[in-house]
Design a protein around this motif. Structure first.
Motif, mmCIF file in Angstrom:
data_model
loop_
_atom_site.group_PDB
_atom_site.id
_atom_site.type_symbol
_atom_site.label_atom_id
_atom_site.label_comp_id
_atom_site.label_asym_id
_atom_site.label_seq_id
_atom_site.Cartn_x
_atom_site.Cartn_y
_atom_site.Cartn_z
ATOM 1 N N LEU A 67 0.978 -0.957 -0.127
ATOM 2 C CA LEU A 67 -0.094 0.121 0.299
ATOM 3 C C LEU A 67 0.764 1.507 -0.207
ATOM 4 N N ALA A 68 2.209 1.169 0.408
ATOM 5 C CA ALA A 68 2.757 2.167 0.256
ATOM 6 C C ALA A 68 3.820 2.742 -0.491
ATOM 7 N N ALA A 69 4.327 1.290 -1.316
ATOM 8 C CA ALA A 69 4.980 1.260 -2.168
ATOM 9 C C ALA A 69 4.529 1.270 -3.703
ATOM 10 N N GLN A 70 3.376 0.661 -3.714
ATOM 11 C CA GLN A 70 2.709 0.951 -4.591
ATOM 12 C C GLN A 70 1.017 2.035 -4.569
ATOM 13 N N ALA A 71 1.047 2.070 -3.589
ATOM 14 C CA ALA A 71 -0.120 3.990 -3.723
ATOM 15 C C ALA A 71 0.178 4.942 -2.161
ATOM 16 N N ASN A 72 1.825 4.974 -1.832
ATOM 17 C CA ASN A 72 1.783 6.188 -1.409
ATOM 18 C C ASN A 72 0.243 6.761 0.259
ATOM 19 N N ASN A 73 0.525 5.114 0.441
ATOM 20 C CA ASN A 73 -0.789 5.100 1.223
ATOM 21 C C ASN A 73 -0.029 4.867 2.424
ATOM 22 N N HIS A 74 0.616 6.229 3.347
ATOM 23 C CA HIS A 74 1.597 5.355 4.140
ATOM 24 C C HIS A 74 0.693 5.184 6.177
ATOM 25 N N PHE A 75 -0.388 5.885 6.016
ATOM 26 C CA PHE A 75 -1.464 5.017 7.066
ATOM 27 C C PHE A 75 -2.749 4.601 7.237
ATOM 28 N N GLY A 76 -2.605 3.792 5.804
ATOM 29 C CA GLY A 76 -3.996 2.378 5.527
ATOM 30 C C GLY A 76 -5.269 3.183 5.676
ATOM 31 N N MET A 77 -5.186 5.017 4.844
ATOM 32 C CA MET A 77 -6.458 4.944 5.004
ATOM 33 C C MET A 77 -7.265 4.714 3.414
ATOM 34 N N LYS A 78 -8.553 4.455 3.656
ATOM 35 C CA LYS A 78 -9.631 4.630 3.441
ATOM 36 C C LYS A 78 -10.118 4.968 2.405
ATOM 37 N N CYS A 79 -10.908 4.661 1.472
ATOM 38 C CA CYS A 79 -11.681 6.259 0.585
ATOM 39 C C CYS A 79 -12.802 6.361 1.351
ATOM 40 N N HIS A 80 -13.345 5.821 2.318
ATOM 41 C CA HIS A 80 -14.786 6.662 2.820
ATOM 42 C C HIS A 80 -15.742 6.726 1.278
ATOM 43 N N ASN A 81 -16.847 7.269 1.649
ATOM 44 C CA ASN A 81 -17.827 8.149 0.785
ATOM 45 C C ASN A 81 -17.266 9.491 0.418
ATOM 46 N N ASP A 82 -16.089 10.101 1.200
ATOM 47 C CA ASP A 82 -16.297 11.603 0.623
ATOM 48 C C ASP A 82 -14.627 11.497 -0.421
ATOM 49 N N TRP A 83 -14.254 11.136 -0.652
ATOM 50 C CA TRP A 83 -12.729 10.129 -1.509
ATOM 51 C C TRP A 83 -12.881 9.992 -2.929
ATOM 52 N N ASP A 84 -12.427 11.164 -3.888
ATOM 53 C CA ASP A 84 -12.565 11.457 -5.121
ATOM 54 C C ASP A 84 -11.318 11.173 -6.159
ATOM 55 N N GLY A 85 -10.057 10.486 -5.175
ATOM 56 C CA GLY A 85 -8.379 10.417 -5.926
ATOM 57 C C GLY A 85 -8.735 8.973 -6.123
ATOM 58 N N ASP A 86 -7.652 8.324 -6.648
ATOM 59 C CA ASP A 86 -7.229 7.693 -6.934
ATOM 60 C C ASP A 86 -7.659 6.234 -6.153
ATOM 61 N N GLU A 87 -7.395 5.397 -6.221
ATOM 62 C CA GLU A 87 -7.917 4.048 -4.951
ATOM 63 C C GLU A 87 -7.024 2.542 -5.416
ATOM 64 N N TYR A 88 -6.660 2.220 -4.512
ATOM 65 C CA TYR A 88 -6.438 1.136 -4.514
ATOM 66 C C TYR A 88 -6.840 0.153 -4.120
ATOM 67 N N PHE A 89 -6.804 -1.194 -4.252
ATOM 68 C CA PHE A 89 -7.686 -1.670 -3.623
ATOM 69 C C PHE A 89 -6.912 -3.288 -3.137
ATOM 70 N N LYS A 90 -7.169 -3.703 -1.645
ATOM 71 C CA LYS A 90 -6.545 -4.905 -1.456
ATOM 72 C C LYS A 90 -7.288 -5.116 -0.443
ATOM 73 N N ASP A 91 -6.964 -7.014 -0.357
ATOM 74 C CA ASP A 91 -8.048 -7.346 0.996
ATOM 75 C C ASP A 91 -7.573 -6.593 2.311
ATOM 76 N N ASP A 92 -8.634 -6.469 3.249
ATOM 77 C CA ASP A 92 -8.064 -6.152 4.665
ATOM 78 C C ASP A 92 -8.983 -7.191 5.793
ATOM 79 N N ASP A 93 -9.655 -5.904 6.416
ATOM 80 C CA ASP A 93 -10.784 -6.768 6.886
ATOM 81 C C ASP A 93 -12.135 -7.153 6.702
ATOM 82 N N LYS A 94 -12.266 -7.050 5.501
ATOM 83 C CA LYS A 94 -13.162 -7.463 4.178
ATOM 84 C C LYS A 94 -12.483 -7.620 2.794
ATOM 85 N N GLU A 95 -13.039 -8.649 2.004
ATOM 86 C CA GLU A 95 -12.296 -8.989 0.634
ATOM 87 C C GLU A 95 -12.284 -7.216 -0.598
#
Length: 171
Positions: free
Chosen positions: A62-90
């Motif tokens: 997530l950090a290496a490929q999506a520059n996401n260092h805090f595990g921040m999920k998309c939620h409804n208000d996110w309109d930027g690029d997305e990265y999908f991975k299995d976490d609590d859910k698939e």
């Protein structure tokens, strides 16, 4: 004997060059954490400890490929690029950022802009223990040991020293 001394010297040189990945991460990102602390009031030690923990010192996909260092999920208000991975859910949606700096900025803004974290900003930036426990109580993470993990990282790597820095200290 000379061969043994040469091998010992080379081994010492190699071991000193092979830095702990966590320390390498800290050395790279502490200026971002200090700048964000100056901008928003989130302690640099907390930012660094969360980033270390959530990103595996920057080694997680997530950090290496999506520059996401805090595990921040998309939620409804996110309109930027997305990265999908299995976490609590698939195939959960995580935010993907153009740069590491964008991730650090979004983390600070997330904490600053949410009502449930408001009380944290009444604490001093040097009160990393209060911040760690407050994040856990406010529901930042579901892990009951989250605060302890942050505090251990802060103390093991003396991250608290960044809580009194300004940009002038590292320029």
């Amino acid at each position: 004997m000379k061969r043994i001394l040469l091998l010992l010297a080379l081994a010492t040189l190699f071991l000193s060059a092979a830095k702990n990945p966590r320390q390498t991460y800290i050395d790279r990102y502490y200026p971002l954490a200090v700048r964000e602390m100056q901008r928003t009031g989130v302690p640099a030690s907390i930012t660094l400890a969360q980033a270390l923990l959530e990103s595996g010192a920057g080694l997680s996909p997530l950090a290496a490929q999506a520059n996401n260092h805090f595990g921040m999920k998309c939620h409804n208000d996110w309109d930027g690029d997305e990265y999908f991975k299995d976490d609590d859910k698939e195939k959960e949606c995580f935010r993907a950022y153009p740069t590491d700096e964008d991730s650090f900025r979004a983390h600070s803004d997330f904490l600053r802009g949410r009502e449930r974290y408001k009380s944290l900003f009444e604490l001093k930036t040097t009160d990393y223990k209060g911040w760690a426990h407050g994040l856990r109580r406010a529901g930042y993470a579901t892990d009951p040991g989250y605060a302890t993990k942050l505090i251990n990282l802060i103390e093991d790597f003396q991250l608290y020293r960044y809580d009194t820095m300004t940009e002038d200290d590292f320029q």
